[in-house]
Enzyme design. Structure first.
Site, PDB file in Angstrom:
ATOM      1  N   GLU A 177       0.675  -1.287  -0.506  1.00 35.50           N
ATOM      2  CA  GLU A 177      -0.122   0.134  -0.138  1.00 35.50           C
ATOM      3  C   GLU A 177       0.926   1.248   0.009  1.00 35.50           C
ATOM      4  O   GLU A 177       1.363   1.285   0.968  1.00 35.50           O
ATOM      5  CB  GLU A 177      -1.114   0.091   0.712  1.00 35.50           C
ATOM      6  CG  GLU A 177      -1.662   1.141   1.403  1.00 35.50           C
ATOM      7  CD  GLU A 177      -3.212   0.911   2.317  1.00 35.50           C
ATOM      8  OE1 GLU A 177      -3.006   0.258   2.847  1.00 35.50           O
ATOM      9  OE2 GLU A 177      -3.587   2.298   2.976  1.00 35.50           O
ATOM     10  N   LYS A 219      -2.838  -2.076  -3.148  1.00 38.27           N
ATOM     11  CA  LYS A 219      -3.617  -1.212  -2.146  1.00 38.27           C
ATOM     12  C   LYS A 219      -3.645   0.397  -2.582  1.00 38.27           C
ATOM     13  O   LYS A 219      -2.786   1.185  -2.007  1.00 38.27           O
ATOM     14  CB  LYS A 219      -3.827  -1.871  -0.736  1.00 38.27           C
ATOM     15  CG  LYS A 219      -4.543  -0.739   0.187  1.00 38.27           C
ATOM     16  CD  LYS A 219      -5.134  -1.183   1.308  1.00 38.27           C
ATOM     17  CE  LYS A 219      -6.473  -0.679   2.135  1.00 38.27           C
ATOM     18  NZ  LYS A 219      -6.600  -1.474   3.110  1.00 38.27           N
ATOM     19  N   SER A 261      -9.917   3.725   0.568  1.00 39.14           N
ATOM     20  CA  SER A 261     -10.506   5.093   0.625  1.00 39.14           C
ATOM     21  C   SER A 261     -10.021   6.472   0.636  1.00 39.14           C
ATOM     22  O   SER A 261     -10.793   7.093   0.060  1.00 39.14           O
ATOM     23  CB  SER A 261     -12.010   4.990   1.414  1.00 39.14           C
ATOM     24  OG  SER A 261     -12.274   4.937   2.617  1.00 39.14           O
ATOM     25  N   GLY A 262      -9.000   6.805   1.621  1.00 37.36           N
ATOM     26  CA  GLY A 262      -8.743   7.617   1.806  1.00 37.36           C
ATOM     27  C   GLY A 262      -9.227   8.839   2.629  1.00 37.36           C
ATOM     28  O   GLY A 262      -8.944  10.187   2.329  1.00 37.36           O
ATOM     29  N   GLY A 263     -10.068   9.054   2.509  1.00 33.88           N
ATOM     30  CA  GLY A 263     -10.858   9.361   3.375  1.00 33.88           C
ATOM     31  C   GLY A 263     -11.683  10.506   2.254  1.00 33.88           C
ATOM     32  O   GLY A 263     -12.890  11.101   2.678  1.00 33.88           O
ATOM     33  N   ARG A 294     -12.529   3.805   6.305  1.00 38.06           N
ATOM     34  CA  ARG A 294     -13.547   3.814   6.428  1.00 38.06           C
ATOM     35  C   ARG A 294     -15.055   4.066   5.422  1.00 38.06           C
ATOM     36  O   ARG A 294     -16.006   4.627   5.652  1.00 38.06           O
ATOM     37  CB  ARG A 294     -13.246   5.548   6.582  1.00 38.06           C
ATOM     38  CG  ARG A 294     -12.085   6.250   7.821  1.00 38.06           C
ATOM     39  CD  ARG A 294     -11.063   7.619   7.290  1.00 38.06           C
ATOM     40  NE  ARG A 294     -10.522   6.346   6.455  1.00 38.06           N
ATOM     41  CZ  ARG A 294      -9.114   8.312   6.461  1.00 38.06           C
ATOM     42  NH1 ARG A 294      -9.313   8.989   6.381  1.00 38.06           N
ATOM     43  NH2 ARG A 294      -8.206   7.337   5.725  1.00 38.06           N
TER      44      ARG A 294
HETATM   45  P1  13P Z   1      -9.219   4.105   4.445  1.00 36.39           P
HETATM   46  O1  13P Z   1      -9.894   3.157   3.623  1.00 36.39           O
HETATM   47  O2  13P Z   1     -10.142   4.102   5.930  1.00 36.39           O
HETATM   48  O3  13P Z   1      -8.219   5.478   3.693  1.00 36.39           O
HETATM   49  O4  13P Z   1      -8.011   2.685   4.747  1.00 36.39           O
HETATM   50  C1  13P Z   1      -8.063   2.570   4.038  1.00 36.39           C
HETATM   51  C2  13P Z   1      -6.082   1.507   4.959  1.00 36.39           C
HETATM   52  O5  13P Z   1      -6.498   0.256   5.373  1.00 36.39           O
HETATM   53  C3  13P Z   1      -5.155   1.888   5.042  1.00 36.39           C
HETATM   54  O6  13P Z   1      -4.015   1.832   5.604  1.00 36.39           O
END
Ligand code: 13P
Length: 334
Positions: A177, A219, A261-263, A294
């Site tokens: 990621e 990711k 999803s990143g916010g 999230r």
């Molecule tokens: P979000 O979807 O909230 O960005 O989190 C994904 C995640 O696993 C971050 O490492």
């Protein structure tokens, strides 16, 4: 390395139209989310919350794998059943976050480097014994006036490659990621350029470290304007920029791309994934799906508020969000 085992795990994780549920918030991150929702930040509350998630019935219709955090993989439900046993019993493959967090990078105060390589071989062996079949490591790249720097990108992809090599040695599928953060006032085009650069450098480093591309999951972030940017793009523009950026930088040998999803709001994240499928149909060389935290959990967390009386309603929302994301993977989300 058992290459076939890695491939089989990936196929199982994403069978049908499934994606991943990231429920691996570290204690500080989980506490931050709890604080924002007015929930006490205690071990017991975190346990109850994870209990709520894993006992949601029907979650495995949309979720093939759940990423756990160290505290969670060792935790039990209120009935004394290990959380990981419930995950497995419900037909969901357990995974584990193995990085120990993104820390300020010395000499580069505006950028972060993810830690956690020390002792990782031993920790992976322990997690594997507990039942984890895949792992996650998150690197963060910050867009700012003078960032990202090459030093920061190089440092982060280096540790991602070493992490991935250790996972594959242990027959654990690495989720790699490299998250280009949404915070900032940058444009979509700027996000595109940085994401492409990071991915190209990453894949060169993965080649150098002998990573089996067929035994990994990427990711990435979606290609999207910063949260403080005055210009926000349409759903279709984000979907198109994201797919073009990935086509330019991710080898087709990679079996699956599962977005963070990143916010983004749950609705936007699902709509963007959906548009990638409606616009590109069968022109995508990889499985393109979700690995949201999230965007799946937030509505449920807001309704739960730490109250037992709200558990059923929260579970309903969690189930629905996961279902919507699985529909988006087919281009059927409305
Ligand atoms: P979000 O979807 O909230 O960005 O989190 C994904 C995640 O696993 C971050 O490492």
């Amino acid at each position: 390395m058992n290459k076939q085992l890695l491939k089989d795990t990936i196929q199982q994780l994403f069978a049908g139209n499934k994606g991943l549920l990231a429920m691996d918030e570290s204690n500080p991150t989980c506490n931050k989310r709890f604080a924002a929702a007015g929930i006490p930040q205690t071990v017991e509350m975190r346990r109850s919350y994870r209990d709520l998630i894993v006992t949601t019935s029907g979650l495995n219709e949309s979720i093939g794998g759940a990423i756990l955090y160290d505290e969670t993989i060792r935790q039990q439900t209120k009935d004394g059943i290990p959380i990981i046993d419930i995950v497995v019993k419900n037909g969901i493959i357990p995974g584990i976050k193995v990085d120990t967090g993104a820390k300020p990078m010395a000499g580069y105060p505006c950028e972060k480097i993810t830690e956690g390589l020390d002792g990782l071989r031993e920790r992976l062996a322990e997690y594997k014994k507990m039942g984890a079949r895949f792992a996650k490591w998150r690197a963060v790249i910050t867009i700012g006036d003078n960032t990202p720097t090459m030093a920061n990108i190089e440092a982060n992809v280096h540790v991602l490659a070493r992490y991935a090599a250790l996972c594959q040695e242990a027959d654990i599928v690495p989720i790699i990621e490299p998250e280009v953060l949404m915070s900032g006032n940058h444009t979509l085009q700027h996000c595109y350029e940085v994401t492409e650069q990071v991915l190209k450098i990453l894949f060169y480093r993965l080649y150098q470290f002998r990573i089996d591309l067929e035994g990994m999951i990427l990711k990435p972030n979606m290609v999207i304007a910063g949260t403080e940017s005055a210009v926000q793009n349409s759903i279709e523009e984000v979907a198109e920029a994201t797919v073009h950026c990935l086509l330019a930088s991710v080898p087709a040998a990679v079996p699956a791309i599962a977005f963070l999803s990143g916010g983004q709001s749950p609705e936007d994240a699902a709509a963007h994934l959906n548009a990638m499928h409606t616009s590109f149909k069968n022109r995508l060389p990889w499985i393109v799906t979700f690995s949201f935290a999230r965007a799946i959990q937030q509505p449920a967390l807001d309704v739960w508020k730490g109250q037992q009386a709200n558990v059923k309603e929260a579970q309903k929302l969690l189930y629905q969000r996961a279902k919507s994301d699985a529909e988006a993977r087919l281009g059927n989300y409305e």
